[in-house]
Motif scaffolding. Structure first.
Motif: not given
Length: 316
Positions: A150-153, A66-71, A1-8, A157-164
């Motif tokens: 955005f929350a869904q993205a 997708p995460v950046n586009e959603a944000y 999950m993206i951190s607050k610093a990452g989101l900033a 992303h978290e699950h896709r990264s874990r699976a890959r």
């Protein structure tokens, strides 16, 4: 999950500009040492692109992701809100559940956290009047669709990264913050997930465990839900999420009959997959022998077709 610093950092770069770690430290208020750690994580996740500027200086910008586009959509449509300050990983997880009115206790049970933790995660949204309440239930206000997207993205992303990490061809077919249903495209990736901790075969590939074996056209689907039992009700829902064609519906009904799955149990599970109407239609056929109709949410087998399928697989 993206951190607050990452989101900033994502917020600071959301316009498409480039910036150095020093620039980002100044703008976000985080130390430059911490910004370096955050940038490394975002680069590994594919959210940022880096190049070297003059004097070998690091320059970063957001990637097409997708995460950046959603944000970017969230920021442009609701620009009056300081989302980087408002949102935390916990709040984003809870946002996944706010598309429909839900009780705090229901969200807490699904996330395996306390009700107090859910209230704490909701408080930034409550304080900004971003929630609509219906008795004891909460949902996002009508204009907050970009936040839910955005929350869904983020969760996907978290699950896709874990699976890959194990299976590079994995794609996420359904997920919530703690669970994911994925498909893979190669036998190598199937073997990798079969050997990986916390991943289980599900959907049609799981039927063999219940004495029903079907030919699989392609690789089996996999389920991620650490420390949870994979129930027959989940297997039915996964089968329908992946393919709601008439044959798959028939197979799902066959499993219901073979294991005598309780309708209330399956309906409770189906709620998370938006399959309540499908499950109701299936049980109507099973219990009343009603023929398929134009009003059914799925194509259902006729009584004769389903009786023949039961005879073929020895289901009484």
């Amino acid at each position: 999950m993206i951190s607050k610093a990452g989101l900033a950092v994502v917020d600071a770069l959301s316009t498409g500009r480039e910036a150095t770690p020093r620039d980002l430290a100044t703008e976000t208020g985080y130390s430059q040492a911490h910004i370096y750690e955050v940038l490394d994580g975002l680069l590994d996740a594919g959210l940022l692109i880096e190049r070297r500027g003059p004097n070998n200086q690091r320059q970063v910008r957001v990637a097409a992701h997708p995460v950046n586009e959603a944000y970017r959509t969230l920021h442009s449509e609701l620009s009056h809100v300081d989302w980087a300050t408002l949102l935390s990983p916990a709040t984003l997880n809870v946002c996944w559940f706010l598309d429909d009115p839900r009780r705090v206790s229901e969200i807490a049970e699904r996330l395996k956290i306390t009700r107090q933790s859910v209230h704490k995660a909701l408080s930034p949204l409550k304080n900004r009047a971003m929630l609509s309440s219906s008795g004891p239930k909460y949902a996002a206000s009508n204009n907050l669709a970009p936040l839910l997207a955005f929350a869904q993205a983020i969760v996907t992303h978290e699950h896709r990264s874990r699976a890959r990490e194990y299976a590079p061809s994995a794609t996420v077919e359904w997920c919530d913050p703690n669970r994911a249903l994925v498909r893979v495209q190669t036998t190598e990736d199937t073997d990798a997930l079969l050997d990986a901790p916390d991943w289980q075969v599900t959907a049609l590939g799981r039927f063999e465990e219940y004495g029903l074996q079907f030919f699989l056209a392609g690789e089996p689907a996999f389920w991620y839900a650490p420390d949870e039992e994979l129930t027959p009700a989940e297997v039915v829902c996964h089968t329908l999420v992946l393919n709601s064609g008439s044959r798959r519906v028939s197979y799902a009904m066959l499993l219901i009959e073979a294991l005598d799955i309780n309708q209330e149990t399956l309906t409770d599970t189906a709620t998370w997959y938006d399959l309540e109407s499908t499950v109701a239609a299936m049980y109507q056929v099973l219990q009343e022998g009603v023929e398929d109709s134009d009003e059914s949410p799925v194509v259902l087998p006729s009584e004769a077709e389903f009786r023949a399928l039961k005879e073929q697989y020895g289901v009484a």
